[in-house]
Design a protein around this motif. Sequence first.
Motif, PDB file in Angstrom:
ATOM      1  N   LYS A 169       0.666  -1.067  -0.075  1.00 47.34           N
ATOM      2  CA  LYS A 169       0.081  -0.108   0.083  1.00 47.34           C
ATOM      3  C   LYS A 169       0.914   1.390  -0.064  1.00 47.34           C
ATOM      4  O   LYS A 169       1.863   1.290   1.038  1.00 47.34           O
ATOM      5  CB  LYS A 169      -0.862  -0.310   1.312  1.00 47.34           C
ATOM      6  CG  LYS A 169      -1.771   1.171   1.409  1.00 47.34           C
ATOM      7  CD  LYS A 169      -2.892   1.033   2.825  1.00 47.34           C
ATOM      8  CE  LYS A 169      -3.404   2.282   2.807  1.00 47.34           C
ATOM      9  NZ  LYS A 169      -4.160   2.144   4.216  1.00 47.34           N
ATOM     10  N   GLY A 170       0.573   2.096  -0.791  1.00 52.90           N
ATOM     11  CA  GLY A 170       1.322   3.425  -1.056  1.00 52.90           C
ATOM     12  C   GLY A 170       2.276   3.592  -2.123  1.00 52.90           C
ATOM     13  O   GLY A 170       2.719   4.579  -2.372  1.00 52.90           O
ATOM     14  N   LYS A 171       2.757   2.202  -2.563  1.00 48.25           N
ATOM     15  CA  LYS A 171       3.825   2.376  -3.781  1.00 48.25           C
ATOM     16  C   LYS A 171       3.004   2.523  -4.992  1.00 48.25           C
ATOM     17  O   LYS A 171       1.715   2.476  -5.064  1.00 48.25           O
ATOM     18  CB  LYS A 171       4.485   0.795  -3.827  1.00 48.25           C
ATOM     19  CG  LYS A 171       5.080   0.567  -2.421  1.00 48.25           C
ATOM     20  CD  LYS A 171       6.326   1.153  -2.190  1.00 48.25           C
ATOM     21  CE  LYS A 171       7.074   0.383  -1.118  1.00 48.25           C
ATOM     22  NZ  LYS A 171       8.555   1.124  -0.995  1.00 48.25           N
ATOM     23  N   GLN A 199      -0.595   5.291  -8.953  1.00 52.58           N
ATOM     24  CA  GLN A 199       0.041   5.918  -7.847  1.00 52.58           C
ATOM     25  C   GLN A 199      -0.469   5.654  -6.515  1.00 52.58           C
ATOM     26  O   GLN A 199      -1.890   5.623  -6.310  1.00 52.58           O
ATOM     27  CB  GLN A 199       0.062   7.606  -8.137  1.00 52.58           C
ATOM     28  CG  GLN A 199       0.821   7.810  -9.419  1.00 52.58           C
ATOM     29  CD  GLN A 199       1.107   9.245  -9.661  1.00 52.58           C
ATOM     30  OE1 GLN A 199      -0.004   9.991  -9.484  1.00 52.58           O
ATOM     31  NE2 GLN A 199       2.321   9.623  -9.778  1.00 52.58           N
ATOM     32  N   ARG A 200       0.262   5.561  -5.393  1.00 48.88           N
ATOM     33  CA  ARG A 200      -0.022   5.540  -3.922  1.00 48.88           C
ATOM     34  C   ARG A 200      -1.122   4.486  -3.992  1.00 48.88           C
ATOM     35  O   ARG A 200      -2.374   4.761  -3.576  1.00 48.88           O
ATOM     36  CB  ARG A 200      -0.528   7.008  -3.629  1.00 48.88           C
ATOM     37  CG  ARG A 200       0.306   7.967  -3.598  1.00 48.88           C
ATOM     38  CD  ARG A 200      -0.097   9.266  -3.145  1.00 48.88           C
ATOM     39  NE  ARG A 200      -1.415   9.635  -3.711  1.00 48.88           N
ATOM     40  CZ  ARG A 200      -1.253  10.204  -5.019  1.00 48.88           C
ATOM     41  NH1 ARG A 200      -0.327  10.613  -5.584  1.00 48.88           N
ATOM     42  NH2 ARG A 200      -2.360  10.847  -5.200  1.00 48.88           N
ATOM     43  N   LEU A 257      -3.222  -7.499  -9.894  1.00 48.65           N
ATOM     44  CA  LEU A 257      -2.682  -6.647  -8.962  1.00 48.65           C
ATOM     45  C   LEU A 257      -2.959  -6.861  -7.583  1.00 48.65           C
ATOM     46  O   LEU A 257      -4.518  -7.030  -7.282  1.00 48.65           O
ATOM     47  CB  LEU A 257      -2.948  -5.290  -9.299  1.00 48.65           C
ATOM     48  CG  LEU A 257      -2.365  -4.209  -8.285  1.00 48.65           C
ATOM     49  CD1 LEU A 257      -0.742  -4.226  -8.147  1.00 48.65           C
ATOM     50  CD2 LEU A 257      -2.811  -2.831  -8.847  1.00 48.65           C
ATOM     51  N   THR A 258      -2.426  -7.314  -6.731  1.00 46.13           N
ATOM     52  CA  THR A 258      -2.492  -7.372  -5.143  1.00 46.13           C
ATOM     53  C   THR A 258      -1.917  -6.309  -4.352  1.00 46.13           C
ATOM     54  O   THR A 258      -0.734  -6.141  -4.324  1.00 46.13           O
ATOM     55  CB  THR A 258      -2.123  -9.021  -4.754  1.00 46.13           C
ATOM     56  OG1 THR A 258      -2.713  -9.937  -5.404  1.00 46.13           O
ATOM     57  CG2 THR A 258      -2.725  -9.075  -3.229  1.00 46.13           C
ATOM     58  N   VAL A 259      -2.600  -5.640  -3.550  1.00 47.03           N
ATOM     59  CA  VAL A 259      -2.184  -4.418  -2.625  1.00 47.03           C
ATOM     60  C   VAL A 259      -2.018  -4.887  -1.345  1.00 47.03           C
ATOM     61  O   VAL A 259      -3.061  -5.276  -0.821  1.00 47.03           O
ATOM     62  CB  VAL A 259      -2.760  -3.113  -3.176  1.00 47.03           C
ATOM     63  CG1 VAL A 259      -2.224  -2.030  -2.102  1.00 47.03           C
ATOM     64  CG2 VAL A 259      -2.717  -2.597  -4.351  1.00 47.03           C
ATOM     65  N   THR A 260      -0.957  -5.237  -0.579  1.00 42.19           N
ATOM     66  CA  THR A 260      -1.119  -5.627   0.878  1.00 42.19           C
ATOM     67  C   THR A 260      -0.860  -4.473   1.944  1.00 42.19           C
ATOM     68  O   THR A 260      -0.483  -3.535   1.388  1.00 42.19           O
ATOM     69  CB  THR A 260       0.276  -6.713   0.827  1.00 42.19           C
ATOM     70  OG1 THR A 260       1.445  -5.752   0.506  1.00 42.19           O
ATOM     71  CG2 THR A 260       0.008  -7.692  -0.266  1.00 42.19           C
TER      72      THR A 260
END
Lengths: 114, 115
Positions: free
Chosen positions: A15-17, A80-81, A111-114
């Motif tokens: 998260k945030g990348k 983004q983010r 896409l997996t956002v951890t």
Amino acid sequence: GAGVSQSPSNKVTEKGKDVELRCDPISGHTALYWYRQRLGQGLEFLIYFQGNSAPDKSGLPSDRFSAERTGESVSTLTIQRTQQEDSAVYLCASSTGLAPYEQYFGPGTRLTVT
Amino acid sequence: AQSVTQLDSHVSVSEGTPVLLRCNYSSSYSPSLFWYVQHPNKGLQLLLKYTSAATLVKGINGFEAEFKKSETSFHLTKPSAHMSDAAEYFCVVSPITGTASKLTFGTGTRLQVTL
């Protein structure tokens, strides 16, 4: 001939990348589309490129999302983010840009956002 | 404006029995209509398309669909289901003329095939 290709096939990010997803359309196809597909849901239109015309960005969910296309070739979708709600499969499609506008899809990027 | 409605979110059939996946559309223009199939963890594959030629359209893997203007329908059928047909199916509408080329997707029908 070669179909639509996408890379990477899978992406896990924190998260945030920021992330960049790539799409290579079928050669000669002037139109290119990005869609988002959340788990168990249908396709959500994000953005559409047609030749040198201004892209149709009406489906982008927030200003964290952007996309570019170089001429009539490769496109990159940038998030983004990243947030957890961005987790989905991102599908790219291309077409000739002529009626009946059938689209040919790539295999997608999960896409997996951890 | 155009829209498409897939009347069933989930359909279950036994192997060897007929398949019927229902789709209704609305369009301000004379539309093109498509069915796409998505197998688990795969991209979408075009099954068949209608473009104002023959109203009965044959696609891959034994599927066909009939365009009925009076009923604004484009139902997908197959005489005999196979286990490999288990997938998500999307009905899609596009204007046959005009500059807009965004396809409008239905919400999908998940086809389950049982032994």
